[in-house]
Enzyme design. Structure first.
Site: not given
Length: 320
Positions: A114, A247, A277
């Site tokens: 990520c 994020h 996500n």
């Protein structure tokens, strides 16, 4: 004047299929209320036949190049952040290179899950300022749906697919560009967020596994710390920041991090509700949304941040 890496264009791409919580609840033991309350996610996009990390990345690059008013032949560096490449090798960056019709340039993948886009941005920034290239495509692209256990309701509801890209150009300027980046990793926590497979261990792709509560706790602390670091390195305070592009893992993590730094929620770009996500793609996807809807404008101070499996985490500050 100072040689800085300036964002000249931003683009993003999503798969055709949109999967909302109600449809997901028909496949796994969950509900829209449960997902929204714990994560803020309402929908996500899932790659279908013919849609891969490289094809989504290429579409995002074409849009970023169009916004920059540039031709692909001007690109001499491609850095693609992904944990879900099309193949073990060659790199997905070289696939993007070929799909864009670029005959020769530096092209490679970066794997920091990520945090991947922040790692890729930092690497490209250093290469541009060091004179190794003049124009770069920095990409975050993922097809996480293909490494999910769709029977695990604690993880399959959290992720989606997509890609985001920026055109980064070396310019002599004092007014715009990347001001500072800060990156970290701590491999002692690798068992908290991982995929239980790999070419040199099981010989299989594996599925994503996560200890959500522990990840949440580390994320809030690490992200607040690295945001403080990058602001200090840039000579900025939280009051100087126009926009934070985090994020997009979980709305509660984003809110908790903003509160820890005293940042107003109104200055935080939130897209987790619509994209879920998307790992390395989430920061550039959110950045593109905020640029396209007019929130982020030239001259704004923008801070990017992310944390991912490994653990890895990082941040970047720029004057857009």
């Amino acid at each position: 004047m100072t040689l800085r890496s300036v964002i000249a264009g931003v683009g993003s791409a999503l798969p055709k299929r949109r999967l909302d919580n109600a449809e997901l609840a028909a496949q796994v033991d969950t509900s829209d209320e449960w997902i929204v309350e714990r994560t803020g996610i309402r929908t996500r996009y899932i790659a279908g036949e013919g849609e891969t990390t490289a094809t989504l990345a290429t579409e995002a690059c074409r849009k970023a190049l169009a916004e920059a008013g540039m031709d692909a032949t001007e690109v001499d560096l491609i850095v693609l952040a992904t944990a879900t490449p099309d193949q073990t090798f060659p790199s997905s960056a070289t696939k993007v290179q070929a799909l864009l019709g670029i005959r020769d340039c530096i092209a490679f993948d970066v794997h920091a899950v990520c945090t991947g886009f922040l790692y890729a941005l930092s690497v490209a920034d250093a290469m541009l300022r060091g004179g190794n290239a003049r124009t770069a495509l920095v990409i975050g692209a993922e097809t996480f749906s293909r490494i999910l256990d769709w029977e695990d309701r604690t993880t399959c509801v959290l992720f989606g697919d997509g890609a985001g890209a920026v055109v980064l150009r070396a310019e002599d300027t004092e007014d715009r560009g990347i001001l500072a980046t800060r990156l970290h990793a701590d491999g002692r926590h690798g068992d908290m967020l991982y995929v239980d497979g790999g070419p040199s261990t099981t010989g299989t792709v594996g599925k994503l596994r996560m200890k959500g509560r522990e990840v949440f706790r580390h994320a809030v602390v690490n992200l607040a710390d690295v945001l403080g670091e990058v602001l200090e390195a840039s000579g900025l305070t939280p009051d100087d920041v126009d926009w934070v592009v985090p994020h997009q893992a979980n709305a509660r993590i984003i809110d908790a991090t903003a509160r820890k730094l005293g940042l107003s929620p109104e200055r935080v770009v939130l897209t987790v509700d619509r994209h879920a996500n998307t790992s390395a793609a989430s920061v550039p996807l959110a950045l593109d949304v905020a640029v396209k809807d007019g929130r982020i404008k030239h001259g704004d101070v923008v801070v990017l941040e992310a944390m991912g499996g490994g653990f890895t985490w990082g941040a970047a500050a720029m004057r857009f």
